[in-house]
Motif scaffolding. Structure first.
Motif, PDB file in Angstrom:
ATOM      1  N   GLN A 116       0.807  -1.223   0.000  1.00 26.09           N
ATOM      2  CA  GLN A 116       0.000   0.000   0.000  1.00 26.09           C
ATOM      3  C   GLN A 116       0.845   1.280   0.000  1.00 26.09           C
ATOM      4  O   GLN A 116       0.310   2.365  -0.181  1.00 26.09           O
ATOM      5  CB  GLN A 116      -0.937   0.010   1.206  1.00 26.09           C
ATOM      6  N   LEU A 117       2.155   1.152   0.187  1.00 26.03           N
ATOM      7  CA  LEU A 117       3.025   2.336   0.186  1.00 26.03           C
ATOM      8  C   LEU A 117       3.112   2.932  -1.214  1.00 26.03           C
ATOM      9  O   LEU A 117       2.935   2.217  -2.206  1.00 26.03           O
ATOM     10  CB  LEU A 117       4.434   1.960   0.655  1.00 26.03           C
ATOM     11  N   SER A 118       3.422   4.233  -1.288  1.00 24.94           N
ATOM     12  CA  SER A 118       3.646   4.852  -2.597  1.00 24.94           C
ATOM     13  C   SER A 118       4.867   4.187  -3.249  1.00 24.94           C
ATOM     14  O   SER A 118       5.678   3.549  -2.574  1.00 24.94           O
ATOM     15  CB  SER A 118       3.884   6.356  -2.445  1.00 24.94           C
ATOM     16  N   GLU A 119       5.006   4.349  -4.546  1.00 25.71           N
ATOM     17  CA  GLU A 119       6.042   3.637  -5.309  1.00 25.71           C
ATOM     18  C   GLU A 119       7.458   3.884  -4.759  1.00 25.71           C
ATOM     19  O   GLU A 119       8.201   2.945  -4.508  1.00 25.71           O
ATOM     20  CB  GLU A 119       5.970   4.049  -6.791  1.00 25.71           C
ATOM     21  N   LYS A 120       7.837   5.146  -4.575  1.00 28.47           N
ATOM     22  CA  LYS A 120       9.196   5.467  -4.098  1.00 28.47           C
ATOM     23  C   LYS A 120       9.420   4.931  -2.688  1.00 28.47           C
ATOM     24  O   LYS A 120      10.472   4.386  -2.383  1.00 28.47           O
ATOM     25  CB  LYS A 120       9.444   6.978  -4.112  1.00 28.47           C
ATOM     26  N   ARG A 121       8.428   5.097  -1.816  1.00 27.43           N
ATOM     27  CA  ARG A 121       8.564   4.601  -0.445  1.00 27.43           C
ATOM     28  C   ARG A 121       8.689   3.089  -0.431  1.00 27.43           C
ATOM     29  O   ARG A 121       9.489   2.528   0.309  1.00 27.43           O
ATOM     30  CB  ARG A 121       7.374   5.037   0.405  1.00 27.43           C
ATOM     31  N   ARG A 122       7.877   2.433  -1.245  1.00 25.19           N
ATOM     32  CA  ARG A 122       7.931   0.971  -1.302  1.00 25.19           C
ATOM     33  C   ARG A 122       9.299   0.509  -1.796  1.00 25.19           C
ATOM     34  O   ARG A 122       9.905  -0.393  -1.227  1.00 25.19           O
ATOM     35  CB  ARG A 122       6.816   0.421  -2.193  1.00 25.19           C
ATOM     36  N   GLN A 123       9.801   1.140  -2.848  1.00 21.86           N
ATOM     37  CA  GLN A 123      11.116   0.765  -3.380  1.00 21.86           C
ATOM     38  C   GLN A 123      12.202   0.975  -2.329  1.00 21.86           C
ATOM     39  O   GLN A 123      13.045   0.093  -2.115  1.00 21.86           O
ATOM     40  CB  GLN A 123      11.435   1.578  -4.631  1.00 21.86           C
ATOM     41  N   LEU A 153      11.992   6.337   4.061  1.00 19.27           N
ATOM     42  CA  LEU A 153      12.057   5.195   4.970  1.00 19.27           C
ATOM     43  C   LEU A 153      11.352   5.487   6.290  1.00 19.27           C
ATOM     44  O   LEU A 153      10.626   4.633   6.809  1.00 19.27           O
ATOM     45  CB  LEU A 153      13.516   4.795   5.221  1.00 19.27           C
ATOM     46  N   GLN A 154      11.566   6.679   6.822  1.00 21.86           N
ATOM     47  CA  GLN A 154      10.911   7.024   8.077  1.00 21.86           C
ATOM     48  C   GLN A 154       9.395   6.956   7.931  1.00 21.86           C
ATOM     49  O   GLN A 154       8.703   6.375   8.768  1.00 21.86           O
ATOM     50  CB  GLN A 154      11.342   8.424   8.508  1.00 21.86           C
TER      51      GLN A 154
END
Length: 173
Positions: A116-123, A153-154
């Protein structure tokens, strides 16, 4: 521009070492870690010696010291969060069927929250959490700054932790 010489660096080390170590020790509470982090502070200053000026040395030392401690604490708490997510409670070295079931449910909830995280956060999260990559490596891979990686990351860790906790509060309630 004058380059920060080795003798100037030695004088800086002698002058600031005790203060830096004392500050770090007050934040970290582990003598060996404090000593390692103190060395890291001066290593960072040495690496950027081309830009060091006498009139800004004091501020540079304290800025590098503060950032070193913040980075260390951030990594420590993120590592703790990672361990909390995948640590299964054990009694006398064995896990019970209930604990195994809880552990499997927790892994499923964790994967669901990561998706469910946004793309950049998930990556960033996957590269850090599963592949153990450093902030610098992740920044290179995602073409963002290290500071952005830290922010992603945070926020990702917070979202995953709150999401997984929320799932279990809902089930318990």
């Amino acid at each position: 521009m004058e380059i920060f010489t080795e003798s100037q660096f030695s004088a800086c080390y002698i002058h600031y070492r005790r203060r830096v170590r004392g500050y770090i020790l007050s934040r970290v509470s582990d003598r060996e870690e404090a000593e390692d982090l103190t060395q890291d502070v001066f290593e960072n200053i040495w690496r950027c010696r081309e830009g060091v000026r006498k009139e800004t040395l004091h501020n540079l030392v304290y800025t590098v010291m503060r950032n070193t401690v913040i980075d260390y604490l951030r990594r420590r708490y993120m590592k703790k969060d990672k361990m909390d997510i995948y640590t299964c409670c054990e009694e006398e070295g064995r896990s019970t069927v209930e604990e195994d079931y809880y552990y499997k449910e927790l892994r499923v909830a964790h994967r669901k929250m990561v998706k469910q995280l946004s793309e950049k956060r998930r990556q960033a999260y996957i590269l850090y959490f599963y592949r153990g990559m450093s902030y610098a490596s992740i920044a290179d891979r995602l073409s963002v700054s290290e500071r952005s990686v830290g922010s992603h990351l945070q926020r990702a860790f917070r979202a995953v932790r709150l999401g997984v906790d929320g799932i279990y509060r809902y089930k318990a309630g």
